[in-house]
Design an enzyme around this catalytic site. Structure first.
Site, PDB file in Angstrom:
ATOM      1  N   ASP A   1     -46.351  28.516 -34.343  1.00 19.95           N
ATOM      2  CA  ASP A   1     -47.763  28.130 -34.724  1.00 19.95           C
ATOM      3  C   ASP A   1     -48.543  28.469 -33.306  1.00 19.95           C
ATOM      4  OD1 ASP A   1     -47.786  27.307 -37.223  1.00 19.95           O
ATOM      5  OD2 ASP A   1     -47.445  25.214 -36.406  1.00 19.95           O
TER       6      ASP A   1
ATOM      7  N   TYR B   1     -34.778  23.852 -31.516  1.00 18.50           N
ATOM      8  CA  TYR B   1     -35.964  23.969 -30.724  1.00 18.50           C
ATOM      9  C   TYR B   1     -35.860  22.653 -29.927  1.00 18.50           C
ATOM     10  CZ  TYR B   1     -38.440  26.242 -34.440  1.00 18.50           C
ATOM     11  OH  TYR B   1     -38.876  27.135 -35.407  1.00 18.50           O
TER      12      TYR B   1
END
Length: 269
Positions: free
Chosen positions: A55, A111
């Site tokens: 994003d 992540y």
């Protein structure tokens, strides 16, 4: 011949990874650089695929892209970097099978989320043990049509370093906003605002639903994608220049952080 590249970037100044004709994106900059070097001219014709999308404001260390090219030995990572903005870098490449798909071939993704502030490490570790394994993460994601919300978290580790709390998380796959919403849940449990029974309820969306706001995008790093039998050729010169660039930015932001601290503390009543 099919080639895969590992790409790192600081996502602050971009409207996400995926190409969009009206805004500046990571993928748009990559397409431009690859076209200028005559590596690929049409992403669709080159069977271009990326491991995933990040994003707006999210960063990456190990994003992976793959494409077909007629002359794979005619370019290097450092050559591509000369055509990219100073916040996007290619640092490794690999020859891959003709059917390699960096998205669907992934065994796992990892992540890191960096939270400002110190939270109870014992509460965080108890919470992380609950989340590990196969669960329905519908309460921890922005659901997309026809995509399953069942994921397997293989690793979730929490630690406190200096003024930050760091979460490392690896799963077979992630759904949209899942890491950032888990980070929000960890903050809430780590400060005592929510307890472990609430977290257990959140893992049972058929019986209990509650919306969560994603944690800020600037704290998220797409660290790594694991594949089977892919051997990466790291470009030592490219990595050296990336490190030098990051050291310069680290010094600048370090000074800015201290300056902001001074201003903030001067305003204490």
């Amino acid at each position: 011949m099919r080639i895969a590249l590992q790409v790192a970037y600081i996502g602050t100044d971009y409207h996400g990874f995926r190409f969009h004709p009206d805004v500046r994106t990571i993928e748009g900059e990559l397409f431009r650089a690859l076209a200028e070097l005559n590596i690929i001219n049409n992403p669709h014709e080159a069977n271009y695929i990326a491991a995933g999308a990040t994003d707006k404001g999210v960063h990456a260390l190990g994003q992976v892209i793959a494409f077909d090219t007629a002359d794979p030995d005619a370019f290097t990572a450092r050559a591509i970097n000369t055509r990219l903005p100073p916040t996007i870098w290619v640092w490794a490449r690999a020859h891959v099978p003709s059917d390699f798909d960096p998205h669907s071939s992934a065994l796992s993704r990892e992540y890191r989320y960096i939270m400002c502030g110190k939270y109870s490490i014992s509460l965080l570790r108890n919470a992380s043990r609950l989340l590990k394994g196969v669960h329905d993460f519908a309460n921890f994601a922005t659901l997309e049509k026809e995509k399953s919300s069942i994921c397997r978290i293989e690793k979730i580790e929490m630690r406190v370093e200096r003024e930050f709390t760091i979460m490392d998380i690896r799963a077979d796959h992630f759904i949209r906003h899942m890491v950032r919403k888990i980070a929000t849940a960890m903050k809430m449990t780590g400060c005592g605002a929510k307890d472990l029974s609430w977290l257990e309820q959140m893992l049972n969306p058929a019986e209990f639903t509650e919306g969560l706001e994603p944690a800020p995008a600037y704290g998220l790093i797409f660290k790594n994608v694991e594949y089977e039998n892919i051997i990466w050729d790291e470009d030592a010169y490219a990595k050296k220049t990336v490190r030098q660039s990051l050291e310069e930015q680290f010094r600048w932001h370090g000074v800015m952080a201290e300056m902001l601290r001074e201003l903030k503390e001067s305003m204490i009543i």
